[in-house]
Scaffold this active site. Sequence first.
Site, PDB file in Angstrom:
ATOM      1  N   ASP A  29       0.609  -1.274  -0.034  1.00 38.06           N
ATOM      2  CA  ASP A  29       0.031  -0.038   0.081  1.00 38.06           C
ATOM      3  C   ASP A  29       1.022   1.162   0.092  1.00 38.06           C
ATOM      4  O   ASP A  29       1.842   1.298   0.568  1.00 38.06           O
ATOM      5  CB  ASP A  29      -0.961   0.104   1.293  1.00 38.06           C
ATOM      6  CG  ASP A  29      -2.025   0.895   1.213  1.00 38.06           C
ATOM      7  OD1 ASP A  29      -3.234   0.732   1.185  1.00 38.06           O
ATOM      8  OD2 ASP A  29      -1.764   2.283   1.039  1.00 38.06           O
ATOM      9  N   ILE A  30       0.785   2.326  -0.971  1.00 37.68           N
ATOM     10  CA  ILE A  30       1.465   3.310  -1.022  1.00 37.68           C
ATOM     11  C   ILE A  30       1.174   4.417   0.312  1.00 37.68           C
ATOM     12  O   ILE A  30       2.036   5.049   0.388  1.00 37.68           O
ATOM     13  CB  ILE A  30       0.932   4.087  -2.305  1.00 37.68           C
ATOM     14  CG1 ILE A  30       2.132   5.160  -2.945  1.00 37.68           C
ATOM     15  CG2 ILE A  30      -0.325   5.041  -2.249  1.00 37.68           C
ATOM     16  CD1 ILE A  30       1.935   5.507  -4.357  1.00 37.68           C
ATOM     17  N   ASN A  85     -13.234  -3.575   2.097  1.00 40.67           N
ATOM     18  CA  ASN A  85     -14.176  -2.480   2.504  1.00 40.67           C
ATOM     19  C   ASN A  85     -14.930  -2.348   0.872  1.00 40.67           C
ATOM     20  O   ASN A  85     -14.414  -2.505  -0.180  1.00 40.67           O
ATOM     21  CB  ASN A  85     -13.394  -0.975   2.397  1.00 40.67           C
ATOM     22  CG  ASN A  85     -12.568  -0.755   3.572  1.00 40.67           C
ATOM     23  OD1 ASN A  85     -13.169  -1.480   4.737  1.00 40.67           O
ATOM     24  ND2 ASN A  85     -11.526  -0.087   3.559  1.00 40.67           N
ATOM     25  N   GLN A  92     -14.813   2.147   1.182  1.00 47.26           N
ATOM     26  CA  GLN A  92     -13.888   1.923  -0.049  1.00 47.26           C
ATOM     27  C   GLN A  92     -13.659   3.422  -0.940  1.00 47.26           C
ATOM     28  O   GLN A  92     -14.551   3.843  -1.195  1.00 47.26           O
ATOM     29  CB  GLN A  92     -14.802   0.812  -0.833  1.00 47.26           C
ATOM     30  CG  GLN A  92     -14.100   0.484  -1.966  1.00 47.26           C
ATOM     31  CD  GLN A  92     -14.884  -0.459  -2.887  1.00 47.26           C
ATOM     32  OE1 GLN A  92     -16.061  -0.694  -2.796  1.00 47.26           O
ATOM     33  NE2 GLN A  92     -14.303  -1.195  -3.807  1.00 47.26           N
ATOM     34  N   HIS A  98     -10.608  -5.177  -3.297  1.00 48.36           N
ATOM     35  CA  HIS A  98      -9.145  -5.305  -2.690  1.00 48.36           C
ATOM     36  C   HIS A  98      -9.119  -5.669  -1.215  1.00 48.36           C
ATOM     37  O   HIS A  98     -10.098  -5.339  -0.545  1.00 48.36           O
ATOM     38  CB  HIS A  98      -8.157  -4.109  -2.884  1.00 48.36           C
ATOM     39  CG  HIS A  98      -8.641  -2.868  -2.402  1.00 48.36           C
ATOM     40  ND1 HIS A  98      -9.590  -1.908  -3.194  1.00 48.36           N
ATOM     41  CD2 HIS A  98      -8.664  -2.172  -1.080  1.00 48.36           C
ATOM     42  CE1 HIS A  98     -10.148  -1.128  -2.330  1.00 48.36           C
ATOM     43  NE2 HIS A  98      -9.402  -1.037  -1.250  1.00 48.36           N
ATOM     44  N   PHE A  99      -8.220  -6.422  -0.887  1.00 52.45           N
ATOM     45  CA  PHE A  99      -8.013  -7.022   0.698  1.00 52.45           C
ATOM     46  C   PHE A  99      -7.003  -6.002   1.149  1.00 52.45           C
ATOM     47  O   PHE A  99      -5.742  -5.959   0.324  1.00 52.45           O
ATOM     48  CB  PHE A  99      -7.937  -8.451   0.748  1.00 52.45           C
ATOM     49  CG  PHE A  99      -9.312  -9.194   0.727  1.00 52.45           C
ATOM     50  CD1 PHE A  99      -9.895  -9.416  -0.159  1.00 52.45           C
ATOM     51  CD2 PHE A  99      -9.662  -9.637   2.170  1.00 52.45           C
ATOM     52  CE1 PHE A  99     -11.092 -10.113  -0.419  1.00 52.45           C
ATOM     53  CE2 PHE A  99     -10.985 -10.189   2.077  1.00 52.45           C
ATOM     54  CZ  PHE A  99     -11.530 -10.421   0.865  1.00 52.45           C
ATOM     55  N   HIS A 100      -7.162  -5.572   2.080  1.00 51.54           N
ATOM     56  CA  HIS A 100      -5.895  -5.077   2.970  1.00 51.54           C
ATOM     57  C   HIS A 100      -5.453  -5.978   3.961  1.00 51.54           C
ATOM     58  O   HIS A 100      -6.094  -6.753   4.888  1.00 51.54           O
ATOM     59  CB  HIS A 100      -6.357  -3.865   3.906  1.00 51.54           C
ATOM     60  CG  HIS A 100      -6.841  -2.602   3.181  1.00 51.54           C
ATOM     61  ND1 HIS A 100      -6.034  -1.639   2.769  1.00 51.54           N
ATOM     62  CD2 HIS A 100      -8.039  -2.310   2.727  1.00 51.54           C
ATOM     63  CE1 HIS A 100      -6.823  -0.686   2.327  1.00 51.54           C
ATOM     64  NE2 HIS A 100      -7.971  -1.032   2.151  1.00 51.54           N
TER      65      HIS A 100
HETATM   66  P1  AMP Z   1      -9.844   1.379   0.563  1.00 50.36           P
HETATM   67  O1  AMP Z   1     -10.002   2.981   1.321  1.00 50.36           O
HETATM   68  O2  AMP Z   1     -10.213   0.176   1.040  1.00 50.36           O
HETATM   69  O3  AMP Z   1     -10.535   1.503  -0.962  1.00 50.36           O
HETATM   70  O4  AMP Z   1      -8.139   1.466   0.312  1.00 50.36           O
HETATM   71  C1  AMP Z   1      -7.552   1.971  -0.925  1.00 50.36           C
HETATM   72  C2  AMP Z   1      -6.133   1.853  -0.571  1.00 50.36           C
HETATM   73  O5  AMP Z   1      -5.312   1.791  -1.608  1.00 50.36           O
HETATM   74  C3  AMP Z   1      -5.585   2.835   0.369  1.00 50.36           C
HETATM   75  O6  AMP Z   1      -4.971   2.381   1.287  1.00 50.36           O
HETATM   76  C4  AMP Z   1      -4.485   3.497  -0.259  1.00 50.36           C
HETATM   77  O7  AMP Z   1      -3.205   3.735   0.301  1.00 50.36           O
HETATM   78  C5  AMP Z   1      -4.312   2.433  -1.666  1.00 50.36           C
HETATM   79  N1  AMP Z   1      -3.756   3.106  -2.850  1.00 50.36           N
HETATM   80  C6  AMP Z   1      -4.193   3.794  -3.516  1.00 50.36           C
HETATM   81  N2  AMP Z   1      -3.357   4.233  -4.687  1.00 50.36           N
HETATM   82  C7  AMP Z   1      -2.352   3.418  -4.590  1.00 50.36           C
HETATM   83  C8  AMP Z   1      -1.161   3.009  -5.133  1.00 50.36           C
HETATM   84  N3  AMP Z   1      -0.953   3.801  -6.790  1.00 50.36           N
HETATM   85  N4  AMP Z   1      -0.393   2.109  -4.965  1.00 50.36           N
HETATM   86  C9  AMP Z   1      -0.545   1.380  -3.960  1.00 50.36           C
HETATM   87  N5  AMP Z   1      -1.681   1.584  -3.076  1.00 50.36           N
HETATM   88  C10 AMP Z   1      -2.602   2.552  -3.462  1.00 50.36           C
END
Ligand code: AMP
Length: 137
Positions: A29-30, A85, A92, A98-100
Site C-alpha cells: 500500500d502506498i 471495504n 472503499q 481489494h483486501f488489506h
Molecule cells: P480503500 O480505502 O479500502 O478503498 O483502500 C484503498 C487503498 O489503496 C488505500 O489504503 C490507498 O493507500 C491504496 N492506494 C491507492 N493508490 C495506490 C497506489 N497507486 N499504490 C498502492 N496503493 C494505493
Amino acid sequence: MSCIFCKIASGEIPCKKIYDDQHVLSFLDINPASKGHCLVITKKHYEKFNDIDPEVLVSLIKAVQLVSKKIEAELGPDGYNIINNNGSSAGQTVAHVHFHIVPRTEGDGIIQPWEPTSPEGSELDELQKRLRIENGN
Ligand code: AMP
Ligand code: ZN
C-alpha cells in the site's frame, strides 16, 4: 480505463509487487497504516466482493492467506487485520475490489472500525430469521 488498480494490474502504473498469479496481484500500500501493509487485488475489474466470479474468489482468498503468512514469517507482527471495504459508506475509496493486510503491534493505536452497539434480543431474533441460509439460499 480510469481505474487505478486496473492500471496497476496492467503494468501501466508501477507498484511494489509482492505476489501475482493468473487472477491476483499483491503489492505494498502506498500510504500504509503500518509497516508491511499490503493490498491483494483481482487482476480483472470487479467493484465489490459480491461481484467476484467463484473461480477468481478462490484464488483471491488463497493469495490473501499466502501474503498474510509471508508477512507473519518475515515481519513477525503481534497480530494482523484483514480488511475488505465495499462501498463508500464502508470506507472503499478505490472502486476495484481489494483486501488489506495490516500488520499490527500491541498498542499501535490504529483505530478499530466500529463501536459495539447493544440491540434488543428481539432484533437479533428477527435478523437471524431474515439472514438464515439453508440449502445455499
Ligand atoms: P480503500 O480505502 O479500502 O478503498 O483502500 C484503498 C487503498 O489503496 C488505500 O489504503 C490507498 O493507500 C491504496 N492506494 C491507492 N493508490 C495506490 C497506489 N497507486 N499504490 C498502492 N496503493 C494505493
Ligand atoms: Zn479496476
